[in-house]
Design a protein around this motif. Structure first.
Motif, PDB file in Angstrom:
ATOM      1  N   LYS A 191       8.305   2.202  -1.894  1.00  0.00           N
ATOM      2  CA  LYS A 191       7.945   1.875  -3.274  1.00  0.00           C
ATOM      3  C   LYS A 191       9.085   1.136  -3.971  1.00  0.00           C
ATOM      4  O   LYS A 191       8.861   0.227  -4.772  1.00  0.00           O
ATOM      5  CB  LYS A 191       7.589   3.146  -4.027  1.00  0.00           C
ATOM      6  CG  LYS A 191       6.347   3.839  -3.496  1.00  0.00           C
ATOM      7  CD  LYS A 191       6.181   5.244  -4.047  1.00  0.00           C
ATOM      8  CE  LYS A 191       5.897   5.254  -5.535  1.00  0.00           C
ATOM      9  NZ  LYS A 191       5.584   6.620  -6.018  1.00  0.00           N
ATOM     10  N   GLN A 192      10.317   1.496  -3.637  1.00  0.00           N
ATOM     11  CA  GLN A 192      11.468   0.873  -4.281  1.00  0.00           C
ATOM     12  C   GLN A 192      11.660  -0.582  -3.858  1.00  0.00           C
ATOM     13  O   GLN A 192      12.123  -1.403  -4.649  1.00  0.00           O
ATOM     14  CB  GLN A 192      12.737   1.676  -3.973  1.00  0.00           C
ATOM     15  CG  GLN A 192      12.774   3.037  -4.642  1.00  0.00           C
ATOM     16  CD  GLN A 192      13.957   3.893  -4.187  1.00  0.00           C
ATOM     17  OE1 GLN A 192      14.580   3.621  -3.153  1.00  0.00           O
ATOM     18  NE2 GLN A 192      14.263   4.930  -4.942  1.00  0.00           N
ATOM     19  N   VAL A 193      11.294  -0.916  -2.612  1.00  0.00           N
ATOM     20  CA  VAL A 193      11.515  -2.288  -2.129  1.00  0.00           C
ATOM     21  C   VAL A 193      10.323  -3.203  -2.391  1.00  0.00           C
ATOM     22  O   VAL A 193      10.399  -4.399  -2.100  1.00  0.00           O
ATOM     23  CB  VAL A 193      11.864  -2.314  -0.616  1.00  0.00           C
ATOM     24  CG1 VAL A 193      13.102  -1.477  -0.334  1.00  0.00           C
ATOM     25  CG2 VAL A 193      10.689  -1.864   0.238  1.00  0.00           C
ATOM     26  N   GLN A 194       9.234  -2.673  -2.931  1.00  0.00           N
ATOM     27  CA  GLN A 194       8.040  -3.484  -3.183  1.00  0.00           C
ATOM     28  C   GLN A 194       8.361  -4.771  -3.939  1.00  0.00           C
ATOM     29  O   GLN A 194       7.863  -5.849  -3.603  1.00  0.00           O
ATOM     30  CB  GLN A 194       7.013  -2.692  -3.990  1.00  0.00           C
ATOM     31  CG  GLN A 194       6.008  -1.923  -3.188  1.00  0.00           C
ATOM     32  CD  GLN A 194       5.015  -1.217  -4.092  1.00  0.00           C
ATOM     33  OE1 GLN A 194       5.187  -1.146  -5.313  1.00  0.00           O
ATOM     34  NE2 GLN A 194       3.964  -0.687  -3.498  1.00  0.00           N
ATOM     35  N   ARG A 195       9.171  -4.658  -4.974  1.00  0.00           N
ATOM     36  CA  ARG A 195       9.415  -5.815  -5.844  1.00  0.00           C
ATOM     37  C   ARG A 195      10.045  -6.980  -5.096  1.00  0.00           C
ATOM     38  O   ARG A 195       9.906  -8.134  -5.499  1.00  0.00           O
ATOM     39  CB  ARG A 195      10.308  -5.415  -7.013  1.00  0.00           C
ATOM     40  CG  ARG A 195      11.697  -4.915  -6.619  1.00  0.00           C
ATOM     41  CD  ARG A 195      12.532  -4.658  -7.845  1.00  0.00           C
ATOM     42  NE  ARG A 195      13.866  -4.142  -7.512  1.00  0.00           N
ATOM     43  CZ  ARG A 195      14.859  -4.068  -8.397  1.00  0.00           C
ATOM     44  NH1 ARG A 195      14.683  -4.469  -9.632  1.00  0.00           N
ATOM     45  NH2 ARG A 195      16.031  -3.594  -8.020  1.00  0.00           N
ATOM     46  N   TYR A 223       9.956  11.802   5.797  1.00  0.00           N
ATOM     47  CA  TYR A 223       8.861  10.878   5.464  1.00  0.00           C
ATOM     48  C   TYR A 223       8.808  10.609   3.965  1.00  0.00           C
ATOM     49  O   TYR A 223       8.636   9.460   3.540  1.00  0.00           O
ATOM     50  CB  TYR A 223       7.523  11.449   5.935  1.00  0.00           C
ATOM     51  CG  TYR A 223       6.349  10.762   5.277  1.00  0.00           C
ATOM     52  CD1 TYR A 223       5.984   9.462   5.629  1.00  0.00           C
ATOM     53  CD2 TYR A 223       5.635  11.390   4.259  1.00  0.00           C
ATOM     54  CE1 TYR A 223       4.939   8.811   4.994  1.00  0.00           C
ATOM     55  CE2 TYR A 223       4.581  10.751   3.628  1.00  0.00           C
ATOM     56  CZ  TYR A 223       4.243   9.470   3.995  1.00  0.00           C
ATOM     57  OH  TYR A 223       3.211   8.823   3.351  1.00  0.00           O
ATOM     58  N   LEU A 224       8.944  11.635   3.154  1.00  0.00           N
ATOM     59  CA  LEU A 224       8.891  11.456   1.708  1.00  0.00           C
ATOM     60  C   LEU A 224       9.998  10.528   1.225  1.00  0.00           C
ATOM     61  O   LEU A 224       9.787   9.705   0.327  1.00  0.00           O
ATOM     62  CB  LEU A 224       8.986  12.809   1.004  1.00  0.00           C
ATOM     63  CG  LEU A 224       7.774  13.739   1.168  1.00  0.00           C
ATOM     64  CD1 LEU A 224       8.054  15.097   0.525  1.00  0.00           C
ATOM     65  CD2 LEU A 224       6.531  13.107   0.571  1.00  0.00           C
ATOM     66  N   ARG A 225      11.170  10.641   1.833  1.00  0.00           N
ATOM     67  CA  ARG A 225      12.272   9.732   1.467  1.00  0.00           C
ATOM     68  C   ARG A 225      11.923   8.298   1.844  1.00  0.00           C
ATOM     69  O   ARG A 225      12.160   7.362   1.067  1.00  0.00           O
ATOM     70  CB  ARG A 225      13.572  10.158   2.167  1.00  0.00           C
ATOM     71  CG  ARG A 225      14.230  11.398   1.575  1.00  0.00           C
ATOM     72  CD  ARG A 225      15.702  11.483   1.982  1.00  0.00           C
ATOM     73  NE  ARG A 225      15.856  11.500   3.433  1.00  0.00           N
ATOM     74  CZ  ARG A 225      15.986  12.614   4.156  1.00  0.00           C
ATOM     75  NH1 ARG A 225      15.939  13.794   3.566  1.00  0.00           N
ATOM     76  NH2 ARG A 225      16.149  12.556   5.456  1.00  0.00           N
ATOM     77  N   MET A 226      11.370   8.109   3.040  1.00  0.00           N
ATOM     78  CA  MET A 226      11.013   6.765   3.489  1.00  0.00           C
ATOM     79  C   MET A 226       9.923   6.170   2.602  1.00  0.00           C
ATOM     80  O   MET A 226       9.989   4.997   2.207  1.00  0.00           O
ATOM     81  CB  MET A 226      10.543   6.809   4.943  1.00  0.00           C
ATOM     82  CG  MET A 226      11.611   7.243   5.927  1.00  0.00           C
ATOM     83  SD  MET A 226      10.982   7.431   7.610  1.00  0.00           S
ATOM     84  CE  MET A 226      10.800   5.727   8.065  1.00  0.00           C
ATOM     85  N   GLN A 227       8.920   6.975   2.269  1.00  0.00           N
ATOM     86  CA  GLN A 227       7.817   6.476   1.460  1.00  0.00           C
ATOM     87  C   GLN A 227       8.296   6.116   0.057  1.00  0.00           C
ATOM     88  O   GLN A 227       7.849   5.121  -0.532  1.00  0.00           O
ATOM     89  CB  GLN A 227       6.712   7.536   1.395  1.00  0.00           C
ATOM     90  CG  GLN A 227       5.334   6.992   1.051  1.00  0.00           C
ATOM     91  CD  GLN A 227       5.008   7.140  -0.421  1.00  0.00           C
ATOM     92  OE1 GLN A 227       5.731   7.775  -1.186  1.00  0.00           O
ATOM     93  NE2 GLN A 227       3.900   6.523  -0.819  1.00  0.00           N
ATOM     94  N   ARG A 228       9.209   6.893  -0.484  1.00  0.00           N
ATOM     95  CA  ARG A 228       9.776   6.588  -1.806  1.00  0.00           C
ATOM     96  C   ARG A 228      10.554   5.278  -1.765  1.00  0.00           C
ATOM     97  O   ARG A 228      10.492   4.469  -2.706  1.00  0.00           O
ATOM     98  CB  ARG A 228      10.677   7.737  -2.256  1.00  0.00           C
ATOM     99  CG  ARG A 228      11.249   7.561  -3.663  1.00  0.00           C
ATOM    100  CD  ARG A 228      11.962   8.811  -4.133  1.00  0.00           C
ATOM    101  NE  ARG A 228      13.114   9.142  -3.303  1.00  0.00           N
ATOM    102  CZ  ARG A 228      13.179  10.184  -2.490  1.00  0.00           C
ATOM    103  NH1 ARG A 228      12.139  10.993  -2.367  1.00  0.00           N
ATOM    104  NH2 ARG A 228      14.268  10.421  -1.781  1.00  0.00           N
ATOM    105  N   ALA A 279       0.814  -1.220   0.000  1.00  0.00           N
ATOM    106  CA  ALA A 279       0.000   0.000   0.000  1.00  0.00           C
ATOM    107  C   ALA A 279       0.844   1.264   0.000  1.00  0.00           C
ATOM    108  O   ALA A 279       0.302   2.374   0.059  1.00  0.00           O
ATOM    109  CB  ALA A 279      -0.930   0.002   1.210  1.00  0.00           C
ATOM    110  N   GLU A 280       2.164   1.109  -0.052  1.00  0.00           N
ATOM    111  CA  GLU A 280       3.105   2.229  -0.030  1.00  0.00           C
ATOM    112  C   GLU A 280       2.905   3.096   1.212  1.00  0.00           C
ATOM    113  O   GLU A 280       3.000   4.321   1.181  1.00  0.00           O
ATOM    114  CB  GLU A 280       2.986   3.043  -1.326  1.00  0.00           C
ATOM    115  CG  GLU A 280       3.387   2.216  -2.550  1.00  0.00           C
ATOM    116  CD  GLU A 280       3.149   2.911  -3.871  1.00  0.00           C
ATOM    117  OE1 GLU A 280       2.708   4.079  -3.864  1.00  0.00           O
ATOM    118  OE2 GLU A 280       3.403   2.290  -4.928  1.00  0.00           O
ATOM    119  N   CYS A 281       2.623   2.395   2.315  1.00  0.00           N
ATOM    120  CA  CYS A 281       2.442   3.011   3.626  1.00  0.00           C
ATOM    121  C   CYS A 281       3.654   2.620   4.465  1.00  0.00           C
ATOM    122  O   CYS A 281       3.991   1.436   4.565  1.00  0.00           O
ATOM    123  CB  CYS A 281       1.154   2.472   4.244  1.00  0.00           C
ATOM    124  SG  CYS A 281       0.764   3.102   5.882  1.00  0.00           S
TER     125      CYS A 281
END
Length: 224
Positions: free
Chosen positions: A185-189, A177-182, A129-131
């Protein structure tokens, strides 16, 4: 989840094998030098999960959790926060007409407390969920810690600091927070299950974790 308990009855397995466990709890004998932490993934269907969520600017809830009351950590969390704060929304059951998935996709941080076991599928659900996941546990070794620096894309809160969750999260600047949230998304895969497996997905990450531990253990250690 019964792996740690089962292997205690077989000392050779407990001490000499490379165990791949969801319940990566150091207080129950999980050895990060020898054992590999397996992400707990709740597969509702065979379909690829819906990834993503609201952009950071539209995530109106600071923190969210909804889940059953089992284990002392969740008891402490619900006792401290259930129904007490609009910024830290904690429920035992999601209210009617409220979507669990939409709440995760519209929250900045998703609380992931341990239950009966130290691992929780909410960690991976939050990443989908990119949370930014907030790991509330003691003794938990997150998956793939050899190659993923969890401090860059998650918040780790000791159980003793549950009452201070809001202050901890509010102290994180918007830029941080923006860095962490980005990075989430990068580690999702690395947490996706594919059939057949795709490069860098969860299957390859698990195999890589086992391979790394094989480097720490000599064959004679396993056989003796």
């Amino acid at each position: 989840l019964q792996g740690p308990f089962t292997t205690t009855f077989v000392p050779h397995l407990f001490h000499k094998s490379i165990r791949v466990l969801c319940n990566a709890n150091t207080s129950e004998g999980f050895n990060p030098n020898k054992d590999a932490s397996l992400p707990e993934i709740n597969l509702i269907t065979s379909e690829i999960p819906r990834l993503g969520g609201q952009p950071p600017s539209k995530r109106s809830t600071l923190a969210f959790f909804a889940g059953g009351l089992h284990g002392h950590i969740r008891y402490l969390l619900l006792n401290e926060w259930k129904g007490k704060d609009q910024d830290v929304q904690v429920y035992e059951k999601v209210p009617q007409r409220v979507s669990y998935e939409k709440m995760m996709k519209s929250s900045k941080f998703c609380l992931c407390p341990s239950g009966y076991e130290v691992a929780s599928p909410r960690v991976v659900e939050a990443i989908y969920a990119e949370c930014v996941p907030v790991l509330i546990s003691d003794g938990y070794i997150p998956p793939f810690s050899d190659v993923l620096d969890w401090k860059l894309f998650s918040v780790q809160v000791p159980v003793k600091n549950i009452s201070d969750i809001k202050n901890i999260l509010m102290s994180i600047s918007n830029r941080q927070y923006l860095r962490m949230q980005r990075r989430v998304k990068q580690v999702q895969r690395h947490f996706l299950m594919n059939g057949p497996p795709k490069r860098y997905d969860v299957f390859h990450m698990i195999v890589h974790s086992v391979w790394l531990r094989r480097l720490n253990i000599r064959i004679q250690d396993l056989l003796t």
